[in-house]
Design a protein around this motif. Sequence first.
Motif, mmCIF file in Angstrom:
data_model
loop_
_atom_site.group_PDB
_atom_site.id
_atom_site.type_symbol
_atom_site.label_atom_id
_atom_site.label_comp_id
_atom_site.label_asym_id
_atom_site.label_seq_id
_atom_site.Cartn_x
_atom_site.Cartn_y
_atom_site.Cartn_z
ATOM 1 N N PRO A 1 -16.700 -30.435 27.722
ATOM 2 C CA PRO A 1 -15.690 -31.454 27.402
ATOM 3 C C PRO A 1 -16.159 -32.888 27.679
ATOM 4 C CG PRO A 1 -15.160 -30.442 29.503
ATOM 5 C CD PRO A 1 -16.348 -29.679 28.944
ATOM 6 N N TRP A 2 -17.242 -33.284 27.005
ATOM 7 C CA TRP A 2 -17.791 -34.622 27.213
ATOM 8 C C TRP A 2 -16.773 -35.713 26.873
ATOM 9 C CZ3 TRP A 2 -21.841 -34.449 30.065
ATOM 10 C CH2 TRP A 2 -22.832 -33.480 29.900
ATOM 11 N N GLY A 3 -15.899 -35.462 25.909
ATOM 12 C CA GLY A 3 -14.957 -36.483 25.470
ATOM 13 C C GLY A 3 -13.728 -36.624 26.347
ATOM 14 N N ASP A 4 -13.594 -35.769 27.354
ATOM 15 C CA ASP A 4 -12.452 -35.818 28.264
ATOM 16 C C ASP A 4 -13.002 -35.939 29.684
ATOM 17 O OD1 ASP A 4 -10.289 -35.289 29.946
ATOM 18 O OD2 ASP A 4 -9.416 -33.791 28.623
ATOM 19 N N MET B 1 -29.610 -47.254 20.073
ATOM 20 C CA MET B 1 -28.738 -46.247 20.662
ATOM 21 C C MET B 1 -28.124 -46.743 21.972
ATOM 22 S SD MET B 1 -29.624 -42.349 21.907
ATOM 23 C CE MET B 1 -30.378 -42.892 23.464
ATOM 24 N N LEU B 2 -28.958 -47.269 22.851
ATOM 25 C CA LEU B 2 -28.456 -47.732 24.142
ATOM 26 C C LEU B 2 -27.603 -48.990 24.002
ATOM 27 C CD1 LEU B 2 -31.625 -47.175 26.372
ATOM 28 C CD2 LEU B 2 -29.608 -45.710 26.139
ATOM 29 N N GLY B 3 -27.802 -49.733 22.932
ATOM 30 C CA GLY B 3 -27.030 -50.946 22.711
ATOM 31 C C GLY B 3 -25.677 -50.718 22.068
ATOM 32 N N ASP B 4 -25.377 -49.482 21.699
ATOM 33 C CA ASP B 4 -24.069 -49.188 21.113
ATOM 34 C C ASP B 4 -23.008 -49.282 22.210
ATOM 35 O OD1 ASP B 4 -21.790 -47.148 20.390
ATOM 36 O OD2 ASP B 4 -22.800 -47.603 18.493
ATOM 37 N N LYS B 5 -22.165 -50.309 22.146
ATOM 38 C CA LYS B 5 -21.236 -50.599 23.235
ATOM 39 C C LYS B 5 -20.171 -49.526 23.388
ATOM 40 C CE LYS B 5 -21.884 -55.613 23.138
ATOM 41 N NZ LYS B 5 -21.227 -56.949 22.968
ATOM 42 N N ASP B 6 -19.734 -48.943 22.281
ATOM 43 C CA ASP B 6 -18.704 -47.907 22.361
ATOM 44 C C ASP B 6 -19.241 -46.679 23.087
ATOM 45 O OD1 ASP B 6 -16.085 -46.708 21.603
ATOM 46 O OD2 ASP B 6 -17.349 -45.390 20.392
ATOM 47 N N LEU B 7 -20.444 -46.274 22.735
ATOM 48 C CA LEU B 7 -21.042 -45.099 23.372
ATOM 49 C C LEU B 7 -21.366 -45.380 24.835
ATOM 50 C CD1 LEU B 7 -21.970 -42.229 23.024
ATOM 51 C CD2 LEU B 7 -24.132 -43.077 22.070
ATOM 52 N N ALA B 8 -21.880 -46.567 25.119
ATOM 53 C CA ALA B 8 -22.181 -46.930 26.505
ATOM 54 C C ALA B 8 -20.904 -46.973 27.342
ATOM 55 C CB ALA B 8 -22.892 -48.281 26.553
ATOM 56 N N GLY B 9 -19.817 -47.454 26.744
ATOM 57 C CA GLY B 9 -18.547 -47.483 27.457
ATOM 58 C C GLY B 9 -18.041 -46.093 27.787
ATOM 59 N N LYS B 10 -18.206 -45.173 26.853
ATOM 60 C CA LYS B 10 -17.802 -43.785 27.103
ATOM 61 C C LYS B 10 -18.649 -43.161 28.215
ATOM 62 C CE LYS B 10 -16.130 -42.792 22.406
ATOM 63 N NZ LYS B 10 -16.354 -42.002 21.169
ATOM 64 N N ALA B 11 -19.941 -43.466 28.212
ATOM 65 C CA ALA B 11 -20.822 -42.944 29.258
ATOM 66 C C ALA B 11 -20.408 -43.460 30.631
ATOM 67 C CB ALA B 11 -22.270 -43.330 28.957
ATOM 68 N N THR B 12 -20.089 -44.744 30.706
ATOM 69 C CA THR B 12 -19.675 -45.333 31.975
ATOM 70 C C THR B 12 -18.343 -44.770 32.436
ATOM 71 O OG1 THR B 12 -20.867 -47.382 31.472
ATOM 72 C CG2 THR B 12 -19.173 -47.496 33.164
ATOM 73 N N GLU B 13 -17.400 -44.596 31.512
ATOM 74 C CA GLU B 13 -16.100 -44.016 31.875
ATOM 75 C C GLU B 13 -16.273 -42.592 32.398
ATOM 76 O OE1 GLU B 13 -11.706 -42.976 29.929
ATOM 77 O OE2 GLU B 13 -13.378 -43.578 28.636
ATOM 78 N N LEU B 14 -17.117 -41.829 31.748
ATOM 79 C CA LEU B 14 -17.385 -40.464 32.199
ATOM 80 C C LEU B 14 -17.968 -40.467 33.604
ATOM 81 C CD1 LEU B 14 -17.567 -37.400 31.450
ATOM 82 C CD2 LEU B 14 -19.873 -37.884 30.597
ATOM 83 N N ALA B 15 -18.950 -41.339 33.836
ATOM 84 C CA ALA B 15 -19.583 -41.416 35.148
ATOM 85 C C ALA B 15 -18.611 -41.877 36.219
ATOM 86 C CB ALA B 15 -20.788 -42.351 35.076
ATOM 87 N N GLN B 16 -17.789 -42.877 35.911
ATOM 88 C CA GLN B 16 -16.806 -43.382 36.872
ATOM 89 C C GLN B 16 -15.811 -42.298 37.264
ATOM 90 O OE1 GLN B 16 -15.313 -46.666 34.538
ATOM 91 N NE2 GLN B 16 -16.414 -48.190 35.751
ATOM 92 N N THR B 17 -15.337 -41.556 36.276
ATOM 93 C CA THR B 17 -14.368 -40.496 36.563
ATOM 94 C C THR B 17 -15.003 -39.403 37.405
ATOM 95 O OG1 THR B 17 -13.239 -40.945 34.472
ATOM 96 C CG2 THR B 17 -12.789 -38.829 35.522
ATOM 97 N N LEU B 18 -16.209 -39.013 37.037
ATOM 98 C CA LEU B 18 -16.890 -37.957 37.788
ATOM 99 C C LEU B 18 -17.103 -38.366 39.237
ATOM 100 C CD1 LEU B 18 -18.473 -35.285 37.976
ATOM 101 C CD2 LEU B 18 -20.501 -36.573 37.320
#
Length: 269
Positions: A39-42, A97-114
């Motif tokens: 569940p990467w998106g949640d 790829m790394l400069g895609d702000k939407d994807l980077a934001g999702k990665a950061t949100e996932l990490a913060q929640t974890l």
Amino acid sequence: MNANLVSVIANPPSGRTTALLMDHHDYAHSVFLRNKAVPWGDPTAYARFFNQAQGLLAPDLAIFDLGHFYEDQLSQMPALETAMAAKKRTGYALRTMLGDKDLAGKATELAQTLISMASGAVVLQIPSPMQWLCATHHFSGSTQVEDLDADDAENSSVYVADWMRALAALPFAAVLLDDRPLTGKQPSETVDLSTYTPITNVTAHYRLIAGMRREDAVSINDTELRGTVIPDEFWTGTAPLPSAADFHVTHIPETAIPETVLDQLEKLK
């Protein structure tokens, strides 16, 4: 969890003689998710999944691999893949790829929640700049990763360092650059952690410990600490107990039998 890798190695919270750094993603995917989609998106669901494995296996440190997240997300983003292939310049695809702000934001949100929900110390793992460059190099129209060199890796580390600033501010126990081959092919030149000064400057700024994971060991920046790898075969009961080390690093394979895994864990106390 605010413990860092060095303090955990010095005083393993499990009470083990030697701290255990565990990569349980593949095993947990098989056992807890029955190989259904991660569940990467949640972020909350993912953190619960991660904690389920962490709670059962009780490593001193658990690995959170954002390389898996990017691999999964990129496969669902054809527009980004098209943008990555727009120019043939070495490193352009990785930078895009790394400069895609939407994807980077999702990665950061996932990490913060974890990290906010984690029941134990967590180590962030990302592909090393060289390995991420190798994994995205085909977008340039070339599959010859053997020709990539230390200069290419150092240039790519600038993109990785810029991307990881928000992640470095989170209370991970360490960040590991995973230098194990992602593509089945290796560049002819081995790149040391010292090449990645842009990354170690960022980690130093945030007081985050940096290390390098290779096939046979993990080394920690600015220390003599070295982690010895416990092979996958240990978790199937076909490899002996590991030799003495500063700490142990292990990956539990998806095919491991839960009862055997628990028996083997007892042997590491």
